[in-house]
Design an enzyme around this catalytic site. Structure first.
Site, short mmCIF file in Angstrom:
data_model
loop_
_atom_site.label_atom_id
_atom_site.label_comp_id
_atom_site.label_asym_id
_atom_site.label_seq_id
_atom_site.Cartn_x
_atom_site.Cartn_y
_atom_site.Cartn_z
N HIS A 33 -52.21 38.18 41.79
CA HIS A 33 -53.46 37.91 42.51
C HIS A 33 -54.51 38.98 42.18
CE1 HIS A 33 -50.67 35.94 45.66
NE2 HIS A 33 -51.33 34.96 45.09
N LYS A 72 -47.38 26.61 57.34
CA LYS A 72 -46.63 27.10 56.17
C LYS A 72 -45.63 28.20 56.54
CE LYS A 72 -48.84 26.37 51.71
NZ LYS A 72 -49.40 27.05 50.54
N ARG A 89 -50.40 29.95 36.14
CA ARG A 89 -49.26 30.60 35.51
C ARG A 89 -48.71 29.65 34.45
NH1 ARG A 89 -47.09 31.95 41.32
NH2 ARG A 89 -48.37 30.11 41.55
N SER A 120 -45.56 35.02 45.15
CA SER A 120 -45.31 35.66 46.45
C SER A 120 -43.90 35.32 46.93
CB SER A 120 -46.34 35.19 47.48
OG SER A 120 -47.64 35.55 47.08
P1 ADP Z 1 -51.62 28.80 47.24
O1 ADP Z 1 -50.67 28.57 48.37
O2 ADP Z 1 -53.04 28.38 47.54
O3 ADP Z 1 -51.16 28.37 45.87
P2 ADP Z 1 -51.10 31.52 46.40
O4 ADP Z 1 -51.34 32.76 47.18
O5 ADP Z 1 -49.69 31.22 46.03
O6 ADP Z 1 -51.77 30.39 47.24
O7 ADP Z 1 -51.97 31.54 45.08
C1 ADP Z 1 -53.36 31.67 45.11
C2 ADP Z 1 -53.90 31.52 43.71
O8 ADP Z 1 -53.41 32.59 42.91
C3 ADP Z 1 -53.46 30.24 42.99
O9 ADP Z 1 -54.52 29.81 42.16
C4 ADP Z 1 -52.29 30.69 42.16
O10 ADP Z 1 -52.09 29.87 41.04
C5 ADP Z 1 -52.76 32.08 41.77
N1 ADP Z 1 -51.63 32.95 41.43
C6 ADP Z 1 -50.54 33.22 42.15
N2 ADP Z 1 -49.69 34.04 41.49
C7 ADP Z 1 -50.29 34.30 40.28
C8 ADP Z 1 -49.93 35.05 39.12
N3 ADP Z 1 -48.75 35.68 39.03
N4 ADP Z 1 -50.78 35.06 38.07
C9 ADP Z 1 -51.96 34.40 38.15
N5 ADP Z 1 -52.36 33.65 39.19
C10 ADP Z 1 -51.54 33.60 40.26
#
Ligand code: ADP
Length: 161
Positions: free
Chosen positions: A16, A40, A89, A127
């Site tokens: 992130h 969630k 990803r 996460s």
């Molecule tokens: P959501 O539940 O909305 O997917 P996340 O917190 O999991 O929320 O992810 C928020 C954003 O960050 C999404 O666009 C996700 O693809 C991106 N993201 C999460 N992990 C990574 C990572 N390791 N590298 C790049 N982008 C990421």
């Protein structure tokens, strides 16, 4: 250009943070928007996530941290913002992200979603993986910033996860 980077951030990871840092260089103002979605069953409260994200972005002046519930397009409208940033990803993210982007576009044709590819070292980082490793006492120092690791350890020690 003003953009919003929405997500669950449960908890924020280096993946992130990499997207936030890179997106902040392409935008005048970037709002990191924490989704408030209790269904969630998140590990961290919205306030905890906001606190962590504010601390992590304190040296990037054009980044603001906020929370939202309901539709992202409404949040964008309220904040006069027409760009949504999402990280990608592996290909597995693509179908889901494409579906959300097109749905948002259907609801508001003026809003564009921009995808940023992950840095290779964060390719498999999520996460949920971090939470799982933390819960079972594994090593995840390279996956999250120190302040997030400390918070996770606190939760694990208190038996809150
Ligand atoms: P959501 O539940 O909305 O997917 P996340 O917190 O999991 O929320 O992810 C928020 C954003 O960050 C999404 O666009 C996700 O693809 C991106 N993201 C999460 N992990 C990574 C990572 N390791 N590298 C790049 N982008 C990421």
């Amino acid at each position: 250009m003003k953009a919003v980077y929405p997500g669950s951030f449960d908890p924020p990871t280096n993946g992130h943070l990499d997207i936030i840092t890179r997106a902040s260089k392409l935008t005048d103002n970037l709002i990191v928007a924490v989704l408030n979605n209790p269904s969630k069953k998140p590990m961290f409260t919205v306030d905890e996530k906001i606190e962590m994200l504010k601390e992590l972005t304190k040296d990037i002046p054009n980044v603001k941290v906020a929370s939202f519930s309901g539709l992202l397009v409404d949040f964008c409208k309220q904040n006069d913002c027409k760009i949504i940033i999402r990280g990608l990803r592996a290909l597995t993210d693509f179908e889901y992200e494409f579906q959300i982007a097109l749905t948002n576009k259907t609801m508001d044709k003026d809003i564009e979603t921009l995808f940023m590819p992950t840095d290779t070292q964060n390719l498999w980082l999520s996460s949920s993986v971090v939470k799982e490793i933390a819960t079972f006492g594994g090593k995840y120092d390279a996956m999250v910033p120190k302040i997030v690791k400390d918070r996770l350890e606190e939760k694990v020690n208190k038996g809150e996860c």
